[in-house]
Design a protein around this motif. Structure first.
Motif, short mmCIF file in Angstrom:
data_model
loop_
_atom_site.label_atom_id
_atom_site.label_comp_id
_atom_site.label_asym_id
_atom_site.label_seq_id
_atom_site.Cartn_x
_atom_site.Cartn_y
_atom_site.Cartn_z
N THR A 155 -3.19 3.44 13.92
CA THR A 155 -3.09 4.89 13.97
C THR A 155 -1.68 5.34 14.31
O THR A 155 -1.09 4.90 15.31
CB THR A 155 -4.07 5.47 15.00
N GLU A 156 -1.12 6.18 13.42
CA GLU A 156 0.21 6.77 13.55
C GLU A 156 1.36 5.78 13.37
O GLU A 156 2.52 6.15 13.54
CB GLU A 156 0.34 7.53 14.87
N LYS A 157 1.06 4.53 13.00
CA LYS A 157 2.14 3.65 12.57
C LYS A 157 2.70 4.21 11.26
O LYS A 157 1.98 4.77 10.46
CB LYS A 157 1.63 2.23 12.34
N VAL A 158 3.99 4.03 11.05
CA VAL A 158 4.63 4.53 9.84
C VAL A 158 4.77 3.38 8.84
O VAL A 158 5.41 2.37 9.13
CB VAL A 158 6.01 5.13 10.14
N ALA A 159 4.14 3.56 7.68
CA ALA A 159 4.14 2.51 6.66
C ALA A 159 4.81 3.00 5.39
O ALA A 159 4.53 4.11 4.91
CB ALA A 159 2.71 2.07 6.35
N LEU A 160 5.68 2.18 4.85
CA LEU A 160 6.34 2.46 3.58
C LEU A 160 5.79 1.47 2.55
O LEU A 160 5.92 0.27 2.73
CB LEU A 160 7.86 2.32 3.72
N VAL A 161 5.18 2.01 1.49
CA VAL A 161 4.57 1.17 0.46
C VAL A 161 5.26 1.47 -0.87
O VAL A 161 5.26 2.61 -1.35
CB VAL A 161 3.06 1.45 0.32
#
Length: 263
Positions: free
Chosen positions: A6-12
Protein backbone atom coordinates in the motif's frame (compact mmCIF):
# COMPACT_ATOMS: atom_id res chain seq x y z
CA UNK A 1 -2.46 -12.10 2.30
CA UNK A 2 -1.43 -8.49 2.84
CA UNK A 3 1.71 -7.95 0.78
CA UNK A 4 2.41 -4.59 2.39
CA UNK A 5 2.50 -2.71 -0.90
CA UNK A 6 0.00 0.00 0.00
CA UNK A 7 1.27 3.40 -1.20
CA UNK A 8 4.53 1.97 -2.54
CA UNK A 9 5.42 3.74 -5.79
CA UNK A 10 5.76 1.37 -8.74
CA UNK A 11 6.95 2.18 -12.24
CA UNK A 12 5.87 -0.39 -14.85
CA UNK A 13 7.13 -0.14 -18.41
CA UNK A 14 5.28 -1.61 -21.38
CA UNK A 15 2.08 -1.41 -19.34
CA UNK A 16 -0.53 -0.68 -21.99
CA UNK A 17 -1.28 -4.33 -22.81
CA UNK A 18 -0.44 -7.96 -22.12
CA UNK A 19 1.84 -8.90 -19.24
CA UNK A 20 2.70 -5.28 -18.44
CA UNK A 21 -0.95 -4.32 -18.10
CA UNK A 22 -1.65 -7.34 -15.88
CA UNK A 23 1.27 -6.35 -13.65
CA UNK A 24 -0.08 -2.80 -13.35
CA UNK A 25 -3.52 -4.20 -12.57
CA UNK A 26 -2.16 -6.48 -9.83
CA UNK A 27 0.01 -3.78 -8.22
CA UNK A 28 -2.91 -1.34 -8.31
CA UNK A 29 -5.08 -3.92 -6.55
CA UNK A 30 -2.38 -4.25 -3.88
CA UNK A 31 -2.50 -0.50 -3.23
CA UNK A 32 0.54 0.75 -5.13
CA UNK A 33 0.75 4.22 -6.57
CA UNK A 34 1.55 3.70 -10.23
CA UNK A 35 3.48 5.22 -13.07
CA UNK A 36 2.67 3.27 -16.21
CA UNK A 37 4.39 3.90 -19.51
CA UNK A 38 4.09 2.73 -23.09
CA UNK A 39 4.83 3.89 -26.61
CA UNK A 40 1.23 4.27 -27.75
CA UNK A 41 -0.49 7.15 -25.93
CA UNK A 42 -4.03 6.09 -26.85
CA UNK A 43 -3.59 2.52 -25.63
CA UNK A 44 -1.83 3.78 -22.52
CA UNK A 45 -4.67 6.15 -21.60
CA UNK A 46 -7.20 3.39 -22.26
CA UNK A 47 -5.28 1.07 -19.95
CA UNK A 48 -5.24 3.72 -17.21
CA UNK A 49 -9.00 4.18 -17.50
CA UNK A 50 -9.55 0.46 -17.09
CA UNK A 51 -7.34 0.14 -14.01
CA UNK A 52 -9.26 0.19 -10.75
CA UNK A 53 -7.32 1.73 -7.88
CA UNK A 54 -7.80 3.89 -4.82
CA UNK A 55 -4.26 5.19 -5.31
CA UNK A 56 -2.79 7.60 -7.83
CA UNK A 57 -2.06 6.39 -11.36
CA UNK A 58 -0.19 8.53 -13.84
CA UNK A 59 0.63 7.75 -17.45
CA UNK A 60 3.78 8.77 -19.28
CA UNK A 61 4.14 8.03 -22.97
CA UNK A 62 7.74 6.94 -23.46
CA UNK A 63 9.88 4.50 -25.39
CA UNK A 64 12.31 3.09 -22.84
CA UNK A 65 14.49 1.79 -25.65
CA UNK A 66 15.51 5.44 -26.15
CA UNK A 67 17.88 7.05 -23.67
CA UNK A 68 16.19 10.47 -23.62
CA UNK A 69 12.74 8.98 -23.09
CA UNK A 70 14.00 6.82 -20.22
CA UNK A 71 15.61 9.77 -18.49
CA UNK A 72 12.51 11.96 -18.85
CA UNK A 73 10.31 9.12 -17.60
CA UNK A 74 12.25 8.65 -14.37
CA UNK A 75 12.61 12.39 -13.82
CA UNK A 76 8.85 12.88 -14.18
CA UNK A 77 8.10 9.93 -11.91
CA UNK A 78 10.35 11.35 -9.19
CA UNK A 79 8.83 14.80 -9.69
CA UNK A 80 5.31 13.41 -9.24
CA UNK A 81 5.94 11.06 -6.30
CA UNK A 82 9.37 11.92 -4.89
CA UNK A 83 10.47 8.27 -4.93
CA UNK A 84 10.37 5.04 -6.90
CA UNK A 85 10.12 1.91 -4.77
CA UNK A 86 9.49 -0.69 -7.46
CA UNK A 87 10.66 -0.86 -11.05
CA UNK A 88 9.25 -3.49 -13.38
CA UNK A 89 11.24 -3.66 -16.61
CA UNK A 90 8.91 -5.10 -19.22
CA UNK A 91 9.66 -4.79 -22.93
CA UNK A 92 8.50 -6.42 -26.14
CA UNK A 93 12.11 -6.91 -27.10
CA UNK A 94 13.20 -7.82 -30.60
CA UNK A 95 10.75 -8.12 -33.44
CA UNK A 96 10.00 -11.63 -34.58
CA UNK A 97 12.40 -12.83 -37.23
CA UNK A 98 12.92 -16.14 -39.03
CA UNK A 99 16.41 -15.13 -40.16
CA UNK A 100 19.07 -17.74 -39.46
CA UNK A 101 22.18 -16.81 -37.53
CA UNK A 102 24.33 -16.28 -40.63
CA UNK A 103 21.70 -13.97 -42.13
CA UNK A 104 21.62 -11.57 -39.19
CA UNK A 105 23.51 -8.35 -39.85
CA UNK A 106 25.46 -6.20 -37.42
CA UNK A 107 22.54 -3.79 -37.53
CA UNK A 108 20.13 -6.55 -36.51
CA UNK A 109 22.25 -7.33 -33.46
CA UNK A 110 22.77 -3.66 -32.59
CA UNK A 111 19.01 -3.09 -32.69
CA UNK A 112 18.20 -5.77 -30.13
CA UNK A 113 21.11 -4.82 -27.87
CA UNK A 114 20.20 -1.14 -27.97
CA UNK A 115 16.54 -2.00 -27.46
CA UNK A 116 15.55 -4.43 -24.73
CA UNK A 117 19.01 -5.03 -23.23
CA UNK A 118 20.12 -1.40 -22.97
CA UNK A 119 16.58 -0.33 -22.13
CA UNK A 120 16.58 -2.47 -18.99
CA UNK A 121 20.13 -1.44 -18.09
CA UNK A 122 19.36 2.27 -18.47
CA UNK A 123 16.15 2.13 -16.44
CA UNK A 124 17.93 0.22 -13.68
CA UNK A 125 20.77 2.73 -13.53
CA UNK A 126 18.31 5.62 -13.45
CA UNK A 127 16.28 4.36 -10.46
CA UNK A 128 19.12 2.92 -8.40
CA UNK A 129 20.36 6.18 -6.80
CA UNK A 130 16.91 6.84 -5.32
CA UNK A 131 16.47 3.24 -4.14
CA UNK A 132 19.93 3.07 -2.57
CA UNK A 133 19.39 6.39 -0.83
CA UNK A 134 16.11 5.24 0.73
CA UNK A 135 17.56 1.79 1.56
CA UNK A 136 14.64 -0.01 -0.07
CA UNK A 137 13.90 -1.04 -3.60
CA UNK A 138 12.70 -3.79 -5.88
CA UNK A 139 13.74 -4.21 -9.51
CA UNK A 140 11.99 -7.00 -11.40
CA UNK A 141 13.03 -7.81 -14.96
CA UNK A 142 10.57 -9.58 -17.25
CA UNK A 143 12.84 -11.55 -19.56
CA UNK A 144 11.88 -14.81 -21.28
CA UNK A 145 12.73 -18.50 -21.50
CA UNK A 146 14.80 -18.03 -24.67
CA UNK A 147 17.53 -16.60 -22.45
CA UNK A 148 18.16 -20.08 -21.06
CA UNK A 149 16.92 -22.37 -23.82
CA UNK A 150 17.81 -21.20 -27.35
CA UNK A 151 15.08 -20.91 -29.97
CA UNK A 152 15.82 -20.78 -33.69
CA UNK A 153 12.96 -18.31 -34.06
CA UNK A 154 14.24 -16.03 -31.31
CA UNK A 155 17.99 -15.93 -31.89
CA UNK A 156 18.42 -12.19 -31.28
CA UNK A 157 16.16 -11.89 -28.25
CA UNK A 158 17.57 -15.12 -26.81
CA UNK A 159 21.08 -13.68 -26.72
CA UNK A 160 19.81 -10.40 -25.22
CA UNK A 161 17.75 -12.32 -22.65
CA UNK A 162 20.76 -14.38 -21.60
CA UNK A 163 22.67 -11.14 -21.05
CA UNK A 164 19.81 -9.78 -18.94
CA UNK A 165 19.83 -12.85 -16.71
CA UNK A 166 23.53 -12.26 -16.10
CA UNK A 167 22.87 -8.54 -15.56
CA UNK A 168 20.21 -9.34 -12.96
CA UNK A 169 22.67 -11.42 -10.95
CA UNK A 170 25.42 -8.81 -11.16
CA UNK A 171 23.24 -5.90 -10.09
CA UNK A 172 21.67 -7.94 -7.29
CA UNK A 173 25.13 -8.62 -5.86
CA UNK A 174 26.20 -5.00 -6.04
CA UNK A 175 23.16 -3.41 -4.40
CA UNK A 176 22.15 -6.06 -1.85
CA UNK A 177 23.68 -4.14 1.06
CA UNK A 178 21.40 -1.21 0.21
CA UNK A 179 18.35 -3.49 0.62
CA UNK A 180 17.61 -3.25 -3.10
CA UNK A 181 16.50 -6.64 -4.37
CA UNK A 182 16.84 -7.48 -8.06
CA UNK A 183 15.12 -10.48 -9.59
CA UNK A 184 13.91 -11.63 -12.98
CA UNK A 185 11.03 -13.68 -14.34
CA UNK A 186 11.07 -15.90 -17.41
CA UNK A 187 7.54 -16.14 -18.78
CA UNK A 188 6.94 -19.18 -20.95
CA UNK A 189 4.14 -19.34 -23.50
CA UNK A 190 1.72 -16.70 -22.23
CA UNK A 191 -1.57 -15.83 -23.93
CA UNK A 192 -1.04 -12.17 -24.84
CA UNK A 193 -1.87 -10.02 -27.87
CA UNK A 194 1.79 -10.20 -28.92
CA UNK A 195 1.83 -13.99 -28.64
CA UNK A 196 -1.29 -14.18 -30.80
CA UNK A 197 0.49 -12.04 -33.43
CA UNK A 198 3.34 -14.56 -33.39
CA UNK A 199 0.89 -17.41 -33.85
CA UNK A 200 -0.60 -15.77 -36.92
CA UNK A 201 2.86 -15.34 -38.45
CA UNK A 202 3.79 -18.95 -37.66
CA UNK A 203 0.53 -20.24 -39.09
CA UNK A 204 1.00 -18.34 -42.33
CA UNK A 205 4.61 -19.44 -42.75
CA UNK A 206 3.92 -23.08 -42.00
CA UNK A 207 0.61 -23.36 -43.83
CA UNK A 208 -1.22 -24.38 -40.68
CA UNK A 209 -4.08 -23.04 -38.59
CA UNK A 210 -3.52 -21.07 -35.40
CA UNK A 211 -5.55 -23.67 -33.49
CA UNK A 212 -3.30 -26.50 -34.66
CA UNK A 213 -0.20 -24.59 -33.52
CA UNK A 214 -1.77 -23.89 -30.13
CA UNK A 215 -2.62 -27.56 -29.74
CA UNK A 216 0.92 -28.55 -30.68
CA UNK A 217 2.58 -26.12 -28.26
CA UNK A 218 0.18 -27.03 -25.46
CA UNK A 219 1.29 -30.63 -25.83
CA UNK A 220 4.86 -29.59 -24.98
CA UNK A 221 3.79 -27.96 -21.69
CA UNK A 222 3.31 -30.26 -18.68
CA UNK A 223 0.27 -28.27 -17.52
CA UNK A 224 -1.15 -28.58 -21.04
CA UNK A 225 -2.07 -24.95 -21.62
CA UNK A 226 -0.72 -21.48 -22.26
CA UNK A 227 -0.24 -19.25 -19.26
CA UNK A 228 -2.19 -16.13 -18.33
CA UNK A 229 -0.67 -12.68 -17.93
CA UNK A 230 -2.03 -12.47 -14.39
CA UNK A 231 -0.09 -15.60 -13.46
CA UNK A 232 3.10 -13.65 -14.19
CA UNK A 233 1.73 -10.57 -12.42
CA UNK A 234 1.03 -12.55 -9.26
CA UNK A 235 4.71 -13.45 -8.98
CA UNK A 236 5.73 -9.84 -9.63
CA UNK A 237 3.59 -8.67 -6.71
CA UNK A 238 5.11 -11.29 -4.43
CA UNK A 239 8.69 -10.41 -5.42
CA UNK A 240 7.93 -6.71 -4.92
CA UNK A 241 6.68 -7.30 -1.39
CA UNK A 242 8.27 -7.84 2.01
CA UNK A 243 7.19 -11.47 1.73
CA UNK A 244 10.17 -11.87 -0.63
CA UNK A 245 12.63 -9.91 1.52
CA UNK A 246 15.27 -12.68 1.37
CA UNK A 247 15.10 -13.31 -2.38
CA UNK A 248 17.45 -11.61 -4.81
CA UNK A 249 19.54 -12.43 -7.88
CA UNK A 250 17.30 -15.26 -9.06
CA UNK A 251 15.47 -15.89 -12.32
CA UNK A 252 12.15 -17.68 -11.86
CA UNK A 253 10.30 -19.37 -14.73
CA UNK A 254 6.53 -19.03 -15.05
CA UNK A 255 6.00 -21.55 -17.80
CA UNK A 256 3.65 -24.33 -16.74
CA UNK A 257 6.58 -26.69 -16.28
CA UNK A 258 8.02 -26.17 -19.76
CA UNK A 259 11.52 -25.73 -18.32
CA UNK A 260 11.44 -29.06 -16.46
CA UNK A 261 12.68 -31.00 -19.46
CA UNK A 262 14.45 -28.12 -21.20
CA UNK A 263 16.93 -27.14 -18.49
Amino acid sequence: MDLGLTEKVALVTGASAGIGYAIAQKLAAEGCQLIICGRNSERLEQAARELVSSQAIITICADVQKANDSQKLVQEALKQFGQIDILVNNSDGAKFSTASLENLSDEDWATVFEGKLMGYIRMTNLVLPNMKNQKWGRIINIIGTSGKEPSSRLVKSGVANAALINFTKNVATQVAKSNVLVTSINPGIIDTPRHREYLEVFAQQEGRTVDSIIEGTNNTIPLGRRGLSMEVANLVAFLASECASYITGVTIPVDGGLSISAF
